[in-house]
Design a protein around this motif. Structure first.
Motif, PDB file in Angstrom:
ATOM      1  N   ASN A 192       0.835  -1.199   0.000  1.00  0.00           N
ATOM      2  CA  ASN A 192       0.000   0.000   0.000  1.00  0.00           C
ATOM      3  C   ASN A 192       0.868   1.247   0.000  1.00  0.00           C
ATOM      4  O   ASN A 192       0.514   2.260  -0.602  1.00  0.00           O
ATOM      5  CB  ASN A 192      -0.945   0.011   1.213  1.00  0.00           C
ATOM      6  N   GLN A 247       0.133   4.063  -2.694  1.00  0.00           N
ATOM      7  CA  GLN A 247      -0.206   5.437  -2.329  1.00  0.00           C
ATOM      8  C   GLN A 247       0.771   6.419  -2.977  1.00  0.00           C
ATOM      9  O   GLN A 247       0.366   7.488  -3.454  1.00  0.00           O
ATOM     10  CB  GLN A 247      -0.167   5.616  -0.805  1.00  0.00           C
ATOM     11  N   GLU A 300       3.118   6.822   8.945  1.00  0.00           N
ATOM     12  CA  GLU A 300       1.838   7.301   9.469  1.00  0.00           C
ATOM     13  C   GLU A 300       2.050   8.280  10.621  1.00  0.00           C
ATOM     14  O   GLU A 300       1.376   9.300  10.720  1.00  0.00           O
ATOM     15  CB  GLU A 300       1.021   6.117  10.000  1.00  0.00           C
ATOM     16  N   ARG A 339      -6.710  10.053   0.388  1.00  0.00           N
ATOM     17  CA  ARG A 339      -5.267   9.916   0.152  1.00  0.00           C
ATOM     18  C   ARG A 339      -4.507  10.187   1.458  1.00  0.00           C
ATOM     19  O   ARG A 339      -3.522   9.516   1.761  1.00  0.00           O
ATOM     20  CB  ARG A 339      -4.842  10.893  -0.961  1.00  0.00           C
ATOM     21  N   GLU A 380      -4.494   7.174   3.303  1.00  0.00           N
ATOM     22  CA  GLU A 380      -3.827   6.075   2.568  1.00  0.00           C
ATOM     23  C   GLU A 380      -4.794   4.955   2.222  1.00  0.00           C
ATOM     24  O   GLU A 380      -4.472   3.763   2.313  1.00  0.00           O
ATOM     25  CB  GLU A 380      -2.653   5.532   3.406  1.00  0.00           C
TER      26      GLU A 380
END
Ligand SMILES: Nc1ncnc2c1ncn2[C@@H]1O[C@H](COP(=O)(O)OP(=O)(O)OP(=O)(O)O)[C@@H](O)[C@H]1O
Ligand SMILES: Nc1ncnc2c1ncn2[C@@H]1O[C@H](COP(=O)(O)OP(=O)(O)OP(=O)(O)O)[C@@H](O)[C@H]1O
Ligand SMILES: Nc1ncnc2c1ncn2[C@@H]1O[C@H](COP(=O)(O)OP(=O)(O)OP(=O)(O)O)[C@@H](O)[C@H]1O
Ligand SMILES: Nc1ncnc2c1ncn2[C@@H]1O[C@H](COP(=O)(O)OP(=O)(O)OP(=O)(O)O)[C@@H](O)[C@H]1O
Ligand SMILES: Nc1ncnc2c1ncn2[C@@H]1O[C@H](COP(=O)(O)OP(=O)(O)OP(=O)(O)O)[C@@H](O)[C@H]1O
Ligand SMILES: Nc1ncnc2c1ncn2[C@@H]1O[C@H](COP(=O)(O)OP(=O)(O)OP(=O)(O)O)[C@@H](O)[C@H]1O
Ligand SMILES: [Mg+2]
Ligand SMILES: [Mg+2]
Ligand SMILES: [Mg+2]
Ligand SMILES: [Mg+2]
Ligand SMILES: [Mg+2]
Ligand SMILES: [Mg+2]
Lengths: 269, 269, 269, 269, 269, 269
Positions: free
Chosen positions: C141, C145, D99, D128, D131
């Motif tokens: 991912n 992204q 993150e 987005r 994510e």
């Protein structure tokens, strides 16, 4: 034969067989023909490994319900083989270790075995070694892969190895492909009524007029549950306590026995 | 042809072919036409790689049931190619390594191969290399991706490479897209009755009057199971022991053979 | 037109186009009208990027079955653009890297492109870049992204960029939303019989009386399979070896060709 | 009104509005009544925030199909608010960050805003930022939780804040509970035929006799696709190149336009 | 009673009640009988905790739709209890912390409370504390387990504790077993028309002849939405601005009110 | 018998039994025949462990609905055993620890027990020890595996151990295989009306003419809920406060009791 072989066993608690003896603390009693046949077949595998030139690796899985005597049998085979290297790999000695450390320990045992001319490795309770629970299901793929490779890896020239696995989760091992990695699989069963009766007679804790009723009640139980039942029923059966019963000075009260049976069996089996 | 080619093989246990020879410890016997044809086709790919200017990378997958002889055949092709660089990549030498380390080792073998004009790389038991189990299913995506890229990456100018994969989980590799990454795939089958009979004759462990019955009983078994069966049945068949049978001084007792067959086959196949 | 444009290409193996040329080692032959039309449209996008004031970012996806010539076409467009910055981003140069490192490399290429007035970036085999396998499905991912953002991020003022993606997993990219992130998508197909025939004629490896039969047999194959087929069939077709055939001194044996076709196609397609 | 407001905008590319201006590189044209009404409502929220004593936090979500002009509108509102602190939070400036780092950056922007008396924060492309991909689905729960808390956290006394979110994945945000965290939601639509026609007229790239046919063909497209279409169709429409068309010296060839329309629309919409 | 109790509250913004007061920035108005009854019951729990010898831990959950006034009520109970230790645990002060740090903070608050003779802990927005999103669903099991244990752990001898939880995801907490961990649960509802009308009258922003129509339109809205609606409708209703309306110098235009109602309600409720 | 045994218990709050006493802060009242029978059976297991030579490990699981008195009973058994080593393992003392640390603590308690001749270990709230939540479901496999091994591991020679587990999630433990790891399982039920009535009489908080109505209303509640109900109903029932009621100077108002019953029961049971 099985029982005779067993009777020859010296009460050895020496260093090398200590772990193996812990698997059969109650000693070994005759559990009937089916147990006996498996023992004989397995002892032939021991012979095959002893003389083999061509196939240095033989693998055999003992599967069956919990408490049916698989670990005790595997330990007995190991002890009776008289091989110089006999080792049991058990989750008991690896509690709380990381997957990686467990793998390392398992590999170490195989590497050690590869240095002995004749070896037996017991993979006891494989579902516990691979940290299996049915929910998910979850298990350690690292350890599973390690076993899958080790069960196929040919020992070095001149070294012969017998691997005996035990499990009560044969369906799961099947779906992992671990069953197919064993050359043969034997089913170690619960005790039929006739077999259970022999065990009761041998233990001599019932009055003669009660033994038929008692035996009738315990068809299709694993040997482990039978022992647990007797111990629980002996408690409070007699004024002299359970000791009196084991000493042959008293017998188990049959009604108490049936009562306890309800606790142990009807709820869980 | 296949067998002749094999007979030419010197009993080489030298450094470079040691790993390959370990894949065929029992030597090589004639397994029938289907095995032979695959061997021939694969040897043509060896030739194609040897002379090719335009397509420096050829890839070929041997798939089939467990024990059908895939690894032994791949090793034989590698040995018979006489290429300067022949290497087997196997999970056996990477037990307990992290995915990353396994990847690095695999990539290293390819990089080494890119430095030789003619190379063969055997990816043995691909499902084991990618740490596959059916439950989940689980597998290493890192290693899968590495293989998917390496199976497409063109070697540098002037270097030609043949990659031979083996697997008994073709369905799974299909769903990963690894099958499609191979240019051709050959199915290495179990032995039909006629093929198995030839193997039995060659091994010469049955009395003449038993061989028909024995062969009839083992239709559709992989070569590996046949060898295991013979070894187990030889045990306890004869007073002189299994040694006597292998020495040609005794034969396998056919009833014992059928009995053992039940253990090995009916339970698991 | 497509072919002419291609013929003008100097056999450039210089630094900047080396990676691009590796995508078309066999050179470029006429694959028919459909390939040609896609090439022309894509070259118009090149022109649009060259002159655009208002929309500095143009994106285009080439999708189609494995081996249909997508990477070769993308490389050809890049080479023929004569843009100062043309770069291919491929999983081949990032084997075994962590997701984070791959992202960093991808971002680096875009940052470099933002410094050139006219750039082309080829995202080759996007499913491989995002480490996709169908089982699960699994993919990165983090990289997905990154691509989703980069495919929308407008370059700095005065810098124009064409991004060309290739994939054989258009369905999956669709479900990730990566397809919609491209302004246009073109389908690069397998070769129809008529197109395949032209390729065979061009290669000149069949006898005149065999070429009809050969062409008829290979309807709807990707260009890559056709090349593989020819190479395999050339092996063992002629006493002089495959070399003789490529040298025009022999032809492929049509029966051998059909035989090989079975190996390559019927099993896998 | 919307357009007039927009016309007042100085072509400001100064430090503080630079990021905002990048969202509307093509300038702003009249997209019809529906866009206009949303703009007006949003500007009332700006006023509400400016004068509010009681509710220091107002939140508003712009949702609609990809390319419908949400980011451009949010940027326009921010610019036209004349608030001292206007900031856009976009995935573009956080590519490849963990993150945790993204969260920290987002929180930082809110903390900064809490120090200004009047602030606007644009959460651009929320899917987005978190994510999101539809497969799985996967998304960052850490960032989602951060947004859910920030969208409810009341600024300190005397500080008023308007948060404008944009998204093209309203269904997903709904299921995360992020939609409900916004006080109001407006749907920014594709352009109806009448609206699209006005845009075409304004751009003045079609001959008068073609404009009806062109407008008829592009009902229900987002503004972004219309711009892309025009740019592609201008390429190769006229001898003088696209430049001639933009300069008003030529017009787009209507057949070419329909042809391109097929590429852009029929495949993907 | 509820309102009277509230009116007694000094406008305390001192250190200890600051966090609690932030939960009711708009002050407290009469929300009807159902809110009042819950308040009274909860205050009886406060008394129970104050005098209890036998059960030192009492737990109570306030659940209901988002914005229905749960946090405001919990804060009011805490303030009105006059207990020496009243603390609110909220996700707002733990943004971006790791699960472990959040746990540590939560445990710290309980440990502090165990040192005070009488304490109230408010677990505000439990679904946010455990980082819940419906997709997956995902949540922090570490924090959930911590809450499950803390909600059962008896404080040390002589220390009494009331825990009040709030949540708008009662269904999810139910499935985690967190609901059952509370001794009682009260449902804090949206406002019925009659209750909403009282709020409107109290706010005095509608003309007398409009108030019936306004109240009729807002049946079954949470108190929070009613406040938002008023603020939005006040914007642009009157020449003097919203300030004029709040100052009583103007009234909200009823048509504007209905218009805004459509934005806020029909789309989302 | 059960009650008598309990009455003999000195109000011991000494070091070793402190943790155990915390499980029965309200003391122990007669909960009826079913509770009594379980207590008697369990005390026989205590005797069995005391005298056993053959089976050094006995395991017993108490399962039943939340608040039915399982922990209180296990603690009572432990206290009444007079074994030198009695230890409760509870999640309360391990909040926020990592799985590994929890395992280490659990193993430590078993290792300590193996050093005492007679030991009891209480695994309290096993679902909480393994960090279970129904959603997912999620739980710690590390801790589960540890328990599965410890529940089977035979203590060293001469050391006897009784393990008592408690759980209100018997279904889940069943699916993990933890239930089967216990030799016997007893169901600790809610109170039937007759049993509840006895508890009410014993507490003496209702007027004589109300006690029938009160008892009738609380059929099938766990003992814990009954205590909670009484405490809540006592609040506000009488001018002298709850204290007056506990002091026997007042009685609970039966209407208030029914009212509260609705809060506690109808919503949640
Ligand atoms: N033949 C036997 N004679 C006497 N006792 C036996 C015999 N076989 C097993 N037992 C005893 O029964 C109990 C259970 O045996 P064992 O542990 O071997 O069973 P198991 O099949 O390995 O069970 P599990 O699946 O739980 O590992 C042990 O206490 C063991 O000592
Ligand atoms: N042609 C042959 N002649 C004699 N023995 C053979 C032959 N082929 C294979 N064997 C033997 O049979 C056994 C199984 O062969 P091999 O390991 O190649 O099978 P495989 O298909 O690779 O199995 P797996 O799927 O388990 O990897 C080996 O011991 C090998 O030595
Ligand atoms: N027009 C062409 N003429 C000659 N050879 C070609 C042409 N197009 C492709 N090839 C060759 O065919 C092979 C496959 O082409 P290419 O790698 O471009 O396919 P692809 O669609 O990118 O495949 P994949 O999906 O596997 O990435 C390559 O060896 C390439 O050199
Ligand atoms: N009113 C307008 N006039 C002219 N151009 C516009 C207008 N609105 C948007 N555009 C342009 O259209 C393109 C798409 O607009 P924008 O990025 O705002 O769409 P979006 O809805 O945010 O799309 P996405 O969902 O992909 O983020 C941009 O290039 C923008 O400059
Ligand atoms: N009785 C009341 N009088 C006036 N305002 C109130 C009252 N109750 C709540 N409010 C206001 O309504 C808004 C929402 O209340 P609150 O935050 O307590 O709702 P909630 O149920 O906790 O919502 P959420 O589920 O979103 O946490 C707050 O601004 C609060 O100040
Ligand atoms: N026989 C009893 N007499 C008096 N009070 C009791 C009795 N049994 C339990 N209690 C009390 O009832 C409450 C609940 O008992 P306990 O904690 O043992 O229940 P439990 O079944 O372990 O509940 P849980 O499943 O929640 O762990 C405790 O406060 C305990 O003191
Ligand atoms: Mg066992
Ligand atoms: Mg193999
Ligand atoms: Mg490609
Ligand atoms: Mg946008
Ligand atoms: Mg709240
Ligand atoms: Mg308990």
């Amino acid at each position: 034969d099985f029982l005779n072989a067993l009777h020859e066993i010296p009460p050895a608690f020496g260093a090398s067989t200590d772990d193996l003896e812990r698997c059969r603390l109650n000693g070994i009693v005759d559990c009937g023909d089916r147990h006996k046949r498996i023992y004989e077949r397995a002892m032939l595998l021991v012979e095959q490994v002893r003389v083999s030139k061509g196939s240095p690796l033989v693998t055999c899985l003992l599967e069956g319900p919990s408490g049916s005597g698989k670990s005790a049998m595997a330990a007995t085979i190991g002890i009776n083989s008289d091989f110089p290297y006999v080792k049991i790999i058990s989750a008991e000695t690896m509690i709380g270790l990381s997957e990686g450390s467990k793998c390392a320990q398992i590999v170490k045992v195989f590497e050690d075995a590869y240095r002995s001319q004749l070896s037996i490795i017991i993979l006891d309770d494989i579902e516990r070694l691979i940290e299996y629970v049915a929910i998910g299901p979850r298990f350690s793929n690292l350890i599973s892969q390690t076993l899958l490779v080790l069960l196929k890896r040919v020992p070095p020239k001149g070294k012969n190895l017998l691997v005996i696995g035990t499990t009560s989760e044969v369906g799961f091992l099947e779906s992992l492909g671990i069953c197919d990695a064993f050359a043969v699989t034997y089913h170690v069963p619960k005790l039929r009524q006739a077999d259970a009766r022999k065990v009761l007679e041998h233990l001599n804790v019932f009055a003669d007029h009660d033994i038929d009723a008692a035996a009738e009640a315990i068809d299709d139980l694993p040997i482990k549950k039978i022992y647990m039942l007797i111990e629980m029923a002996a408690q409070g059966s007699h004024a002299g306590g359970a000791e009196a019963i084991y000493a042959g000075e008293g017998k188990i009260n049959i009604n108490r026995f049936f009562d306890i049976l309800g606790d142990v069996v009807s709820l869980r089996v």
